[in-house]
Write a protein that holds these residues in place. Structure first.
Motif, mmCIF file in Angstrom:
data_model
loop_
_atom_site.group_PDB
_atom_site.id
_atom_site.type_symbol
_atom_site.label_atom_id
_atom_site.label_comp_id
_atom_site.label_asym_id
_atom_site.label_seq_id
_atom_site.Cartn_x
_atom_site.Cartn_y
_atom_site.Cartn_z
ATOM 1 N N HIS A 91 -10.639 -0.626 -1.786
ATOM 2 C CA HIS A 91 -10.126 -0.889 -3.133
ATOM 3 C C HIS A 91 -11.111 -1.740 -3.926
ATOM 4 O O HIS A 91 -11.307 -1.521 -5.139
ATOM 5 C CB HIS A 91 -8.771 -1.585 -3.046
ATOM 6 C CG HIS A 91 -8.158 -1.865 -4.386
ATOM 7 N ND1 HIS A 91 -7.684 -0.872 -5.219
ATOM 8 C CD2 HIS A 91 -7.953 -3.045 -5.048
ATOM 9 C CE1 HIS A 91 -7.209 -1.407 -6.325
ATOM 10 N NE2 HIS A 91 -7.366 -2.722 -6.247
ATOM 11 N N VAL A 106 -5.279 -1.706 7.210
ATOM 12 C CA VAL A 106 -4.942 -2.341 5.935
ATOM 13 C C VAL A 106 -6.176 -3.036 5.357
ATOM 14 O O VAL A 106 -6.458 -2.952 4.165
ATOM 15 C CB VAL A 106 -3.779 -3.344 6.126
ATOM 16 C CG1 VAL A 106 -3.630 -4.247 4.917
ATOM 17 C CG2 VAL A 106 -2.486 -2.592 6.378
ATOM 18 N N HIS A 117 -8.475 -0.499 3.853
ATOM 19 C CA HIS A 117 -7.986 -0.049 2.550
ATOM 20 C C HIS A 117 -8.346 -1.063 1.473
ATOM 21 O O HIS A 117 -8.766 -0.699 0.374
ATOM 22 C CB HIS A 117 -6.472 0.161 2.593
ATOM 23 C CG HIS A 117 -5.862 0.361 1.247
ATOM 24 N ND1 HIS A 117 -5.823 1.592 0.621
ATOM 25 C CD2 HIS A 117 -5.289 -0.519 0.385
ATOM 26 C CE1 HIS A 117 -5.239 1.466 -0.565
ATOM 27 N NE2 HIS A 117 -4.903 0.190 -0.729
ATOM 28 N N PHE A 156 -0.839 6.978 -1.441
ATOM 29 C CA PHE A 156 -1.497 6.243 -0.366
ATOM 30 C C PHE A 156 -0.795 6.502 0.963
ATOM 31 O O PHE A 156 0.413 6.682 1.012
ATOM 32 C CB PHE A 156 -1.510 4.741 -0.641
ATOM 33 C CG PHE A 156 -2.419 4.348 -1.786
ATOM 34 C CD1 PHE A 156 -3.338 5.230 -2.312
ATOM 35 C CD2 PHE A 156 -2.341 3.085 -2.340
ATOM 36 C CE1 PHE A 156 -4.168 4.877 -3.360
ATOM 37 C CE2 PHE A 156 -3.166 2.712 -3.381
ATOM 38 C CZ PHE A 156 -4.076 3.615 -3.898
ATOM 39 N N ILE A 191 0.838 -1.210 0.000
ATOM 40 C CA ILE A 191 0.000 0.000 0.000
ATOM 41 C C ILE A 191 0.868 1.253 0.000
ATOM 42 O O ILE A 191 0.645 2.183 -0.782
ATOM 43 C CB ILE A 191 -0.939 -0.015 1.220
ATOM 44 C CG1 ILE A 191 -1.968 -1.136 1.083
ATOM 45 C CG2 ILE A 191 -1.634 1.340 1.386
ATOM 46 C CD1 ILE A 191 -2.784 -1.377 2.335
#
Length: 530
Positions: free
Chosen positions: A170, A163, A166, A153, A147
């Motif tokens: 995505h 994480v 994220h 980012f 990432i």
């Protein structure tokens, strides 16, 4: 065993529409189904007392999904001791669907921003979601570095939960509109480790998912229109679900609630199992049943196995004393087999915070937490039964207290678990080899009676005996191939776990572990010893 930390616990509730009203629904009505979350979280409070929170869904308010969370116990976060404040909070966050979380940190700081659920606001309903996560991603370093390799980012927190957020974002980026089961399938291709996820979005859609190895437990129940899920079965039983309705979600499966329709779907293949054996011998509530195996009966069998290997000469002054509270079932069983009394020679002060959460200086906190009873212990040969020995700080204090304050003539430590020799990368806070007690004596070799003698001397005990490693599968009721026993045999069930252990061994050999910390914090690109 106050030195060992768990990761977290999750919960979810949903009152399905157009199916009448469940008798288990709150008296305030279906739109207050979210009121059940604090009750569920109270029953899994053993899995984390650092923070708690919930996210609720209500299509009749501007904040379609809204999150309340804070640092503290469930009672503190939801104001359960202040009825007016509690009722006000429940009215504000009332909804027919909700997810919840209790947290203990295996990584990240101890502040409110790390409390879960994590909510992501968005103007588009499918992209506005909240989720909570129980477990630990062993390949977190790689995912984090991937990432951060993108210049635009940024990660604000040192936690695998961000994480995960994220990666969910995505999946929903741009014009993507994957079904929830498709999103889970894609995520599973990237994850290595333990992960139970509860998810709720602004459309009122929910999923509850368990990783394909089933490392952490996850239970659910559905009666009529009411669905609920929690990390442990006891929470669902105490909510009022019948025993026959409570089931363990199979590894690699997800409960999907979309447009008010309930289904259970497989999102990834699950050819192998790796259930964490620690769930049965320590972490879970003794009243829980996980993957059809009773926690209480498992602990009872641990005591029977200890009795089978006992060699101490038993006399009229011999007593068994459990370390409160989770060692009690094993201690009772051991005493019954040996035909000696099992007595409460140690009293736990329940108003002292758990020592692993309180932080440093475990020895002083252990002295405050446990009070020996001289009237029970004086002149006695004590078999002190403990769940396990991790760092040994608490055990040294207890042995000393039993003799000095309690007046015990002898203290013989009996451990209802084999020696802990390796770190956990799947959600239990024992992350470096150097912090562990047993490896300092075993030097990568087998446990011998001579080593147990040396360990006992270090603890100040008259003798020490561990449970044999082969007893674990017999006690839990699963073949060893279906259990994660990495912390006692060094055999990790996932590639990232294997690699992290090799890094940990290498750092230990080079003397770097004390300064550099956990292998978990190192990039997985580090060359590992083979």
């Amino acid at each position: 065993m106050a030195e060992l930390n768990h990761e977290c616990g999750v919960a979810a509730v949903y009152h399905l529409p157009d199916r009448g009203v469940s008798p288990l629904a709150p008296p305030q009505g279906v739109e207050h189904t979210s009121n059940l979350i604090p009750r569920l979280l109270l029953d899994i409070q053993n899995r984390g007392q650092l923070a708690a929170g919930m996210t609720t869904f209500n299509p009749h308010r501007n904040q379609l999904i809204d999150t309340h969370k804070d640092v503290g116990t469930v009672t503190e976060v939801f104001h359960l001791n202040h009825q007016d404040s509690y009722r006000s909070l429940m009215r504000k966050y009332a909804g027919r669907a909700a997810i919840g979380h209790v947290r203990y940190a295996t990584c990240g700081k101890d502040d409110k921003s790390y409390a879960q659920p994590f909510e992501r606001h968005h103007i588009e309903k499918p992209k506005w979601f909240s989720f909570a996560f129980n477990g630990q991603l062993a390949n977190y370093p790689r995912l984090r570095d991937e990432i951060l390799s993108e210049n635009d980012f940024h990660l604000a927190r040192e936690t695998d939960t961000e994480v995960l957020m994220h990666m969910i974002c995505h999946q929903l980026s741009g014009d993507r509109r994957p079904e929830m089961i498709e999103m889970l399938t894609e995520l599973s291709l990237h994850f290595d480790g333990a992960y139970n996820i509860v998810y709720l979005n602004a459309l009122g859609n929910m999923f509850v998912a368990r990783d394909p190895l089933g490392i952490r437990p996850l239970c659910y129940a559905k009666e009529g229109p009411l669905f609920a899920a929690a990390s442990e079965s006891v929470a669902l039983a105490n909510l009022g679900f019948r025993e026959s309705s409570i089931k363990s979600l199979h590894p690699g499966e997800a409960v999907i609630i979309r447009d008010g329709e309930f289904s259970i779907q497989q999102f990834t293949a699950s050819p192998n199992r790796a259930h964490c054996f620690f769930e049965w011998i320590y972490f879970a509530n003794v009243a829980s049943t996980l993957d059809d195996q009773s926690v209480y009966l498992t602990r009872k069998r641990l005591g029977e196995e200890l009795a089978d290997v006992e060699t101490l000469e038993i006399d009229e002054d011999t007593i068994v004393v459990p370390v409160p509270d989770t060692a009690k079932a094993a201690a009772d069983s051991l005493a019954f087999q040996l035909k000696v009394p099992c007595l409460e020679g140690l009293i736990r002060n329940r108003y002292v915070g758990r020592t692993f959460i309180e932080g440093a200086n475990r020895a002083d906190k252990a002295k405050t937490k446990y009070t020996p009873l001289p009237e029970v212990l004086r002149g006695k040969k004590v078999l002190l039964v403990e769940d396990t020995i991790v760092r040994s700080t608490t055990m040294k204090v207890l042995v000393s207290q039993l003799k000095e304050r309690g007046g015990a003539s002898e203290v013989h430590v009996r451990v209802a678990c084999p020696p802990i020799i390796a770190p956990c990368f799947y959600g239990i806070d024992m992350s470096t080899i150097s912090e562990l007690f047993a490896p300092k004596f075993m030097d990568n070799g087998p446990l011998t009676p001579e080593i147990e003698v040396t360990m006992a001397e270090t603890l100040g005990a008259d003798s020490l005996k561990y449970l044999p490693i082969e007893a674990i599968s017999r006690c839990v009721g699963f073949p060893k191939e279906s259990l994660c026993q990495a912390c006692i045999d060094g055999k990790y069930p996932t590639p990232a776990g294997v690699q992290l252990y090799q890094i940990a061994l290498e750092k230990l050999e080079l003397g770097e572990e004390e300064n550099d910390g956990r292998a978990y914090d190192a990039p997985l690109s580090v060359t590992a010893r083979t």
